[in-house]
Design an enzyme around this catalytic site. Structure first.
Site, mmCIF file in Angstrom:
data_model
loop_
_atom_site.group_PDB
_atom_site.id
_atom_site.type_symbol
_atom_site.label_atom_id
_atom_site.label_comp_id
_atom_site.label_asym_id
_atom_site.label_seq_id
_atom_site.Cartn_x
_atom_site.Cartn_y
_atom_site.Cartn_z
ATOM 1 N N HIS A 174 -10.426 4.921 -1.415
ATOM 2 C CA HIS A 174 -10.530 5.871 -0.307
ATOM 3 C C HIS A 174 -11.483 6.963 -0.796
ATOM 4 C CE1 HIS A 174 -6.408 4.979 1.812
ATOM 5 N NE2 HIS A 174 -7.293 4.021 1.991
ATOM 6 N N ASP A 203 -4.351 0.437 6.744
ATOM 7 C CA ASP A 203 -3.928 -0.368 5.595
ATOM 8 C C ASP A 203 -2.631 -1.107 5.918
ATOM 9 O OD1 ASP A 203 -6.108 0.518 4.071
ATOM 10 O OD2 ASP A 203 -4.964 2.164 3.183
ATOM 11 N N GLU A 232 -15.995 2.169 0.721
ATOM 12 C CA GLU A 232 -14.803 1.651 0.068
ATOM 13 C C GLU A 232 -15.147 0.389 -0.717
ATOM 14 O OE1 GLU A 232 -11.293 1.252 2.475
ATOM 15 O OE2 GLU A 232 -11.574 3.223 3.387
ATOM 16 N N HIS A 244 -8.317 -1.150 -3.287
ATOM 17 C CA HIS A 244 -9.485 -0.624 -2.598
ATOM 18 C C HIS A 244 -9.553 0.882 -2.847
ATOM 19 C CE1 HIS A 244 -6.476 0.223 0.574
ATOM 20 N NE2 HIS A 244 -7.331 1.072 1.087
#
Length: 136
Positions: A84, A95, A23, A82
């Site tokens: 995935h 999260d 990530e 971010h």
């Protein structure tokens, strides 16, 4: 609603590809509003998580330094982003557990076939989806 310049949107996608199976993460910078925000720039932050394949974590000192840098450039913090690499196209339970900025956006770039960039505002209790617009 959250709008991105084409360059900011593409930069998140490129960083996600470059991150491979780990990530990537960073800070969204531009103009923050209560219901609408605009992302003009993205500022990458190293992923300091122990398991970057399934988590992201920003070092607090680096996050502060990057925040000061973007503010010195005349921007506001709009939120965070971010990726995935193999996860869902929406915020995970982790999260939500780690979200700490109510009223700010959390963008996620997921790679399930084609890259998908979605964004959610953290209310303090839950994520609410927001419309993503890319300015051409």
């Amino acid at each position: 609603m959250i709008s991105f310049t084409r360059a900011a949107y593409d930069e998140i996608v490129y960083q996600g590809y470059d991150g491979g199976d780990e990530e990537i993460c960073g800070i969204l910078a531009g103009e923050h509003g209560e219901t609408e925000s605009h992302v003009a720039e993205v500022y990458p932050v190293d992923n300091a998580a122990e398991t970057p394949q399934i988590r992201y974590a920003m070092d607090p000192e680096e996050q502060l330094a990057v925040t000061e840098e973007l503010e010195a450039a005349g921007h506001e913090v709009v939120g965070f982003y971010h990726s995935h690499p193999s996860g869902p196209t929406h915020p995970s339970e982790t999260d939500a557990d780690r979200a700490t900025w109510p009223g700010y956006s959390y963008a996620i770039c997921a790679f399930d076939g084609y890259p998908f960039l979605g964004s959610w505002r953290w209310t303090g209790d839950e994520f609410e989806g927001e419309r993503v617009v890319v300015e051409e």
